[in-house]
Motif scaffolding. Structure first.
Motif, PDB file in Angstrom:
ATOM      1  N   THR A 196     -19.761  -7.949  15.085  1.00 25.97           N
ATOM      2  CA  THR A 196     -19.708  -7.376  13.589  1.00 25.97           C
ATOM      3  C   THR A 196     -20.506  -5.857  13.819  1.00 25.97           C
ATOM      4  O   THR A 196     -20.031  -4.786  13.172  1.00 25.97           O
ATOM      5  CB  THR A 196     -20.601  -8.029  12.699  1.00 25.97           C
ATOM      6  N   LYS A 225     -15.932   1.459  12.104  1.00 25.35           N
ATOM      7  CA  LYS A 225     -15.357   1.749  10.692  1.00 25.35           C
ATOM      8  C   LYS A 225     -16.167   3.029  10.416  1.00 25.35           C
ATOM      9  O   LYS A 225     -15.382   3.847   9.650  1.00 25.35           O
ATOM     10  CB  LYS A 225     -15.980   0.589   9.779  1.00 25.35           C
ATOM     11  N   LYS A 260     -21.712  -7.084   1.359  1.00 24.15           N
ATOM     12  CA  LYS A 260     -21.150  -5.660   1.820  1.00 24.15           C
ATOM     13  C   LYS A 260     -19.769  -5.378   2.282  1.00 24.15           C
ATOM     14  O   LYS A 260     -18.916  -4.814   2.188  1.00 24.15           O
ATOM     15  CB  LYS A 260     -22.132  -4.807   1.974  1.00 24.15           C
ATOM     16  N   PHE A 261     -19.692  -6.546   3.460  1.00 22.15           N
ATOM     17  CA  PHE A 261     -18.450  -6.252   4.231  1.00 22.15           C
ATOM     18  C   PHE A 261     -18.110  -8.055   4.574  1.00 22.15           C
ATOM     19  O   PHE A 261     -18.929  -8.918   4.708  1.00 22.15           O
ATOM     20  CB  PHE A 261     -18.585  -5.696   5.535  1.00 22.15           C
ATOM     21  N   LEU A 297     -12.642  -5.531   9.872  1.00 20.55           N
ATOM     22  CA  LEU A 297     -13.991  -5.600   8.982  1.00 20.55           C
ATOM     23  C   LEU A 297     -13.671  -4.790   7.565  1.00 20.55           C
ATOM     24  O   LEU A 297     -13.231  -3.584   7.688  1.00 20.55           O
ATOM     25  CB  LEU A 297     -15.162  -4.951   9.607  1.00 20.55           C
ATOM     26  N   ASP A 298     -13.472  -5.449   6.410  1.00 18.39           N
ATOM     27  CA  ASP A 298     -13.407  -4.857   5.361  1.00 18.39           C
ATOM     28  C   ASP A 298     -14.716  -4.785   4.210  1.00 18.39           C
ATOM     29  O   ASP A 298     -15.258  -5.573   3.987  1.00 18.39           O
ATOM     30  CB  ASP A 298     -12.357  -5.751   4.526  1.00 18.39           C
ATOM     31  N   VAL A 299     -14.571  -3.830   3.283  1.00 18.50           N
ATOM     32  CA  VAL A 299     -15.505  -3.750   2.018  1.00 18.50           C
ATOM     33  C   VAL A 299     -15.051  -4.821   1.425  1.00 18.50           C
ATOM     34  O   VAL A 299     -13.878  -5.325   1.056  1.00 18.50           O
ATOM     35  CB  VAL A 299     -15.400  -2.342   1.399  1.00 18.50           C
ATOM     36  N   PHE A 300     -16.257  -5.776   0.861  1.00 21.23           N
ATOM     37  CA  PHE A 300     -16.062  -6.764  -0.110  1.00 21.23           C
ATOM     38  C   PHE A 300     -15.956  -6.277  -1.512  1.00 21.23           C
ATOM     39  O   PHE A 300     -16.977  -5.877  -1.914  1.00 21.23           O
ATOM     40  CB  PHE A 300     -17.290  -7.779   0.265  1.00 21.23           C
ATOM     41  N   ALA A 344     -17.846  -3.600  -5.504  1.00 23.34           N
ATOM     42  CA  ALA A 344     -18.367  -3.146  -4.202  1.00 23.34           C
ATOM     43  C   ALA A 344     -19.694  -2.546  -4.254  1.00 23.34           C
ATOM     44  O   ALA A 344     -19.691  -1.520  -4.837  1.00 23.34           O
ATOM     45  CB  ALA A 344     -17.127  -2.610  -3.515  1.00 23.34           C
ATOM     46  N   LEU A 393     -18.723  -2.564  12.572  1.00 21.33           N
ATOM     47  CA  LEU A 393     -19.064  -1.630  11.697  1.00 21.33           C
ATOM     48  C   LEU A 393     -19.166  -0.031  12.159  1.00 21.33           C
ATOM     49  O   LEU A 393     -19.007   0.915  11.495  1.00 21.33           O
ATOM     50  CB  LEU A 393     -20.566  -2.166  11.227  1.00 21.33           C
ATOM     51  N   ILE A 416     -23.044  -9.603   5.447  1.00 22.80           N
ATOM     52  CA  ILE A 416     -21.945  -9.363   5.836  1.00 22.80           C
ATOM     53  C   ILE A 416     -21.439 -10.846   6.393  1.00 22.80           C
ATOM     54  O   ILE A 416     -21.887 -11.445   7.083  1.00 22.80           O
ATOM     55  CB  ILE A 416     -21.668  -8.831   7.415  1.00 22.80           C
TER      56      ILE A 416
END
Length: 470
Positions: A117, A124, A272-273, A283-286, A91, A121, A247
């Motif tokens: 999005t 988040k 990144k996401f 929305l999640d961290v990749f 990540a 973000l 993203i």
């Protein structure tokens, strides 16, 4: 859910390999052919597929793997590692400025979900860093673009700087940046104009905004459902703007996964996401390693645990663990757990994070209708306090009353009560750390085989350790 077709094809190829007592060069060639076809069918970039297959074949060939211990498992491990590497290995965090504000510039084609999005973000950053972000509305072309941004911002309580649609976007950004500095906002998120295709004039405007704002991040929002087009879009924007990351949106849609597997390899820019739902919290961290595990049907226990930690009330979870251990878990607790699980997202998606469940026959085409959950709740709500606390008293006459009260067929009531009893047994096995009994109860077919059993045992050990430390 994304990757279902790819997961099934790759799992089938790996299963065939595991069934062989020995693995020959011919077996490896056949497996690699199936993997190649699966990736191409998933709309992965041709060059990426070619390089991936070459890397796996080179690492898997030769006596060290093919003649070694558990060659099939070693090949699966190699495929997993190469999938992870293709998507970026690890990540990548947001770039942050040494002084406030950190400037994030959002770019993308129309319809990719850029404005929504941006809101996800900002939320988040608020939730995880207690940050004070501010939006700059720099899209003066799309009808109602500013209104949409203000609606998104209002829903998450984030301010918007805007000067309407008659002012040059570069000037809007200049004044917005000054206001952010004056107000000491931690982050500035610039919502730029989208476009139907890469347009020279509007791209020039983005370059001018970037020259003025000197953003710490230029994030391209791309629709994962567009497959190879998403990769081409990323290349086009990167040639002009020098992106810092991507993203991916709509990863929960009917997408074959080609964009996720191709973008990093083709552009060199990290994902990144990822957006995987319509809620502002989706929305999640990749994490490339976790995504690779999910693609191979190995589950994603770390993300599942993180979701549980995020959505579960810790004190309530501890009380539930006590009840599970004492086998006193009742329908009141069941209602609480249903509500907690529903916060984590669609049940079928949560289940598929458990090792082996993504391609388990029992999960095939599973689709839990939210209405079914409400029907179950209605049955429980029809119970008296005594019935909720003592499910054993639910004799046939009481069940008929529940069916009438909830407006559901008696067969549905009976099925729900039976499943509740089975779940109690399973919970007791997990909470006590006795996975052997649980595996027997499931007919010896522990999801994910040894890997699934190890993961479940690991969870059980953590539960016992938390109890001991608590």
């Amino acid at each position: 859910m994304a990757f279902e077709g790819l997961t099934e094809r790759l799992q089938n190829a790996m299963t065939k390999l595991r069934r062989k007592p020995t693995v020959s060069e011919a077996d490896l060639r056949e497996t690699m052919r199936e993997i190649r076809l699966a990736l191409l069918e998933a709309d992965v970039n041709f060059k990426v597929v070619k390089d991936f297959v070459k890397q796996v074949r080179e690492r898997a060939s030769g006596a060290e793997v093919l003649k070694g211990l558990n060659p099939a498992q070693q090949i699966v491990k190699i495929v997993n590692e190469e999938l992870t590497s293709t998507m970026g290995t690890e990540a990548v965090a947001l770039n942050k400025s040494d002084k406030i504000p950190t400037v994030i510039m959002m770019a993308g084609l129309q319809g990719a979900g850029k404005t929504t999005t941006a809101g996800k973000l900002a939320l988040k950053l608020k939730n995880e860093e207690n940050a004070r972000p501010m939006f700059i509305a720099a899209d003066v072309y799309r009808p109602a673009a500013i209104d949409q941004l203000e609606q998104v911002a209002k829903s998450i309580d984030v301010p918007v700087f805007q000067l309407g649609t008659d002012v040059d976007p570069v000037e809007i950004v200049r004044q917005g940046m000054q206001q952010a500095r004056d107000q000491h906002n931690d982050y500035v998120i610039i919502d730029t104009a989208g476009r139907l295709q890469i347009d020279e004039k509007l791209m020039g405007e983005l370059v001018n905004i970037a020259d003025l704002a000197k953003p710490d991040e230029i994030l391209l929002v791309v629709d994962a459902m567009t497959g190879q087009n998403a990769v081409e879009t990323a290349q086009g924007f990167n040639d002009q703007l020098e992106l810092t990351g991507v993203i991916l949106t709509k990863l929960d849609g009917d997408t074959r996964g080609g964009a996720a597997l191709s973008i990093r390899a083709v552009t060199g820019k990290p994902i990144k996401f990822v957006g995987q739902g319509e809620k502002m919290t989706d929305l999640d961290v990749f994490h490339p390693d976790r995504m690779a595990s999910r693609i191979l049907g190995m589950g994603d226990m770390l993300t599942l645990i993180e979701k549980a930690q995020q959505d579960y009330d810790e004190d309530q979870a501890q009380k539930t663990m006590e009840k599970m251990r004492e086998n006193s878990f009742d329908f009141n607790d069941f209602l609480d757990q249903m509500e907690q699980v529903q916060k984590m997202g669609p049940l079928e998606d949560v289940m598929k994070m458990i090792p082996g469940m993504a391609n388990n026959p029992a999960m095939k085409n599973i689709n839990v209708d939210p209405k079914d959950m409400e029907h179950i709740k209605a049955i429980v709500y029809s119970m008296t306090p005594t019935e909720r606390e003592n499910p054993d008293v639910l004799n046939p006459s009481r069940r008929r009353r529940l069916a009438a009260g909830a407006g559901r067929p008696i067969v549905e009531v009976n099925r729900m009560i039976k499943q509740f009893g089975q779940m109690k047994k399973m919970m007791k096995q997990v909470s006590s750390g006795n996975m052997n009994g649980m595996e027997q109860m499931m007919g010896g077919n522990m999801p994910g085989g040894k890997m699934g059993k190890l993961a479940m045992n690991s969870m059980a050990r953590k539960m016992k350790k938390n109890k001991k430390n608590g």
